[in-house]
Motif scaffolding. Structure first.
Motif, short mmCIF file in Angstrom:
data_model
loop_
_atom_site.label_atom_id
_atom_site.label_comp_id
_atom_site.label_asym_id
_atom_site.label_seq_id
_atom_site.Cartn_x
_atom_site.Cartn_y
_atom_site.Cartn_z
N LEU A 43 -17.52 -11.53 1.77
CA LEU A 43 -16.79 -11.15 2.98
C LEU A 43 -15.29 -11.15 2.73
CD1 LEU A 43 -16.88 -10.45 6.00
CD2 LEU A 43 -16.86 -12.91 6.47
N ALA A 44 -14.79 -12.17 2.05
CA ALA A 44 -13.36 -12.26 1.75
C ALA A 44 -12.92 -11.09 0.88
CB ALA A 44 -13.05 -13.59 1.07
N LEU A 45 -13.70 -10.74 -0.12
CA LEU A 45 -13.37 -9.59 -0.97
C LEU A 45 -13.36 -8.30 -0.18
CD1 LEU A 45 -15.25 -10.35 -4.31
CD2 LEU A 45 -12.80 -10.28 -3.93
N GLY A 46 -14.33 -8.15 0.71
CA GLY A 46 -14.39 -6.95 1.54
C GLY A 46 -13.17 -6.82 2.44
N LEU A 47 -12.75 -7.92 3.05
CA LEU A 47 -11.57 -7.90 3.91
C LEU A 47 -10.30 -7.67 3.11
CD1 LEU A 47 -12.37 -10.76 6.44
CD2 LEU A 47 -12.40 -8.29 6.85
N ALA A 48 -10.23 -8.22 1.92
CA ALA A 48 -9.05 -8.01 1.07
C ALA A 48 -8.88 -6.54 0.73
CB ALA A 48 -9.15 -8.86 -0.20
N GLY A 49 -9.98 -5.83 0.55
CA GLY A 49 -9.91 -4.40 0.27
C GLY A 49 -9.34 -3.60 1.42
N CYS A 50 -9.43 -4.11 2.63
CA CYS A 50 -8.90 -3.43 3.80
C CYS A 50 -7.40 -3.62 3.94
CB CYS A 50 -9.58 -3.94 5.07
SG CYS A 50 -11.33 -3.55 5.15
N ALA A 51 -6.84 -4.59 3.28
CA ALA A 51 -5.43 -4.93 3.41
C ALA A 51 -4.61 -4.19 2.36
CB ALA A 51 -5.24 -6.43 3.29
N SER A 52 -4.68 -2.88 2.34
CA SER A 52 -3.98 -2.07 1.35
C SER A 52 -2.53 -1.85 1.75
CB SER A 52 -4.67 -0.72 1.21
OG SER A 52 -3.93 0.12 0.35
N LYS A 53 -1.66 -1.77 0.75
CA LYS A 53 -0.27 -1.45 1.03
C LYS A 53 -0.07 0.05 1.25
CE LYS A 53 1.05 -1.39 -3.88
NZ LYS A 53 1.92 -2.02 -4.86
N PHE A 54 -1.11 0.84 0.98
CA PHE A 54 -1.03 2.28 1.16
C PHE A 54 -1.57 2.66 2.53
CE2 PHE A 54 -1.36 1.52 -3.40
CZ PHE A 54 -0.15 2.06 -3.79
N ARG A 55 -0.69 3.10 3.38
CA ARG A 55 -1.04 3.47 4.75
C ARG A 55 -1.14 5.00 4.85
NH1 ARG A 55 -1.13 -1.09 7.21
NH2 ARG A 55 0.27 -2.76 6.64
N THR A 56 -1.75 5.45 5.92
CA THR A 56 -1.81 6.89 6.17
C THR A 56 -0.93 7.20 7.38
OG1 THR A 56 -3.77 6.63 7.54
CG2 THR A 56 -4.12 7.12 5.21
N TYR A 57 -0.50 8.43 7.44
CA TYR A 57 0.34 8.88 8.55
C TYR A 57 -0.06 10.31 8.87
CZ TYR A 57 4.46 10.41 11.13
OH TYR A 57 5.30 10.92 12.08
N ASP A 58 -0.36 10.56 10.13
CA ASP A 58 -0.72 11.92 10.53
C ASP A 58 0.12 12.41 11.71
OD1 ASP A 58 -1.80 10.39 12.54
OD2 ASP A 58 -3.83 11.17 12.37
N GLY A 59 1.29 11.84 11.88
CA GLY A 59 2.20 12.25 12.94
C GLY A 59 3.08 13.41 12.51
N PRO A 60 4.13 13.67 13.29
CA PRO A 60 5.05 14.76 12.95
C PRO A 60 5.72 14.52 11.59
CG PRO A 60 5.50 13.87 15.13
CD PRO A 60 4.49 12.97 14.50
N ALA A 61 5.99 15.59 10.88
CA ALA A 61 6.61 15.49 9.56
C ALA A 61 8.02 14.90 9.66
CB ALA A 61 6.68 16.87 8.91
#
Length: 166
Positions: free
Chosen positions: A13-31
């Motif tokens: 469970l801890a490993l699974g949650l750690a995978g969710c804490a990425s420093k790479f975010r997504t953005y789909d708003g205005p350019a």
């Protein structure tokens, strides 16, 4: 046996949650079409045309007053540049590069018999061992928090212009 199974389950469970804490975010708003930075106010703005999308408080080079002119002067550049690269493995969490020095910067430094310097980035907070208790702790870069650089990294594309004002 129960303890081993419980430990394995919690570890997974801890490993699974750690995978969710990425420093790479997504953005789909205005350019983001332009960045503007005001050194005297310590503000960075991300624009979509004439609308401000985000605003950030920043730290600058340790010799914040005046434009960067030479390698090692500790100053942050002033002028118009572009975002020209990104470093996902930066020592400062994440970073995006600024196209300093431009032709005018190079010519000025050469006329003085000096090097203009380079490697100017917008990056995250200090790495361990760097004292950033006081403002303006970088060697000429623009610093924001790690969370903020994650947003900026996701929002800003290479080729985006940045105006850096005194």
């Amino acid at each position: 046996m129960k303890t081993t199974r419980r430990t394995a389950l919690l570890g997974g469970l801890a490993l699974g949650l750690a995978g969710c804490a990425s420093k790479f975010r997504t953005y789909d708003g205005p350019a983001v079409t332009r960045l503007q930075m005001f050194k005297s106010d310590r503000n960075l703005f991300l624009f979509n045309n004439t609308s401000v999308l985000k605003a950030y408080r920043i730290d600058l080079g340790f010799a914040a007053e005046g434009p960067k002119q030479f390698e090692g002067d500790g100053k942050t550049p002033e002028g118009t540049y572009t975002v020209d690269r990104r470093n996902p493995d930066s020592l400062f969490h994440l970073s995006i590069g600024i196209s300093y020095p431009n032709e005018a910067d190079i010519a000025y430094a050469a006329a003085q018999g000096r090097e203009p310097g380079g490697d100017i980035f917008i990056h995250g907070g200090p790495r361990p061992g760097i004292d950033a208790i006081k403002p303006d702790w970088t060697a000429g870069c623009i610093a924001v928090s790690d969370r903020e650089i994650e947003d900026i990294y996701a929002m800003v594309r290479d080729g985006t212009p940045i105006d850096i004002f005194a």
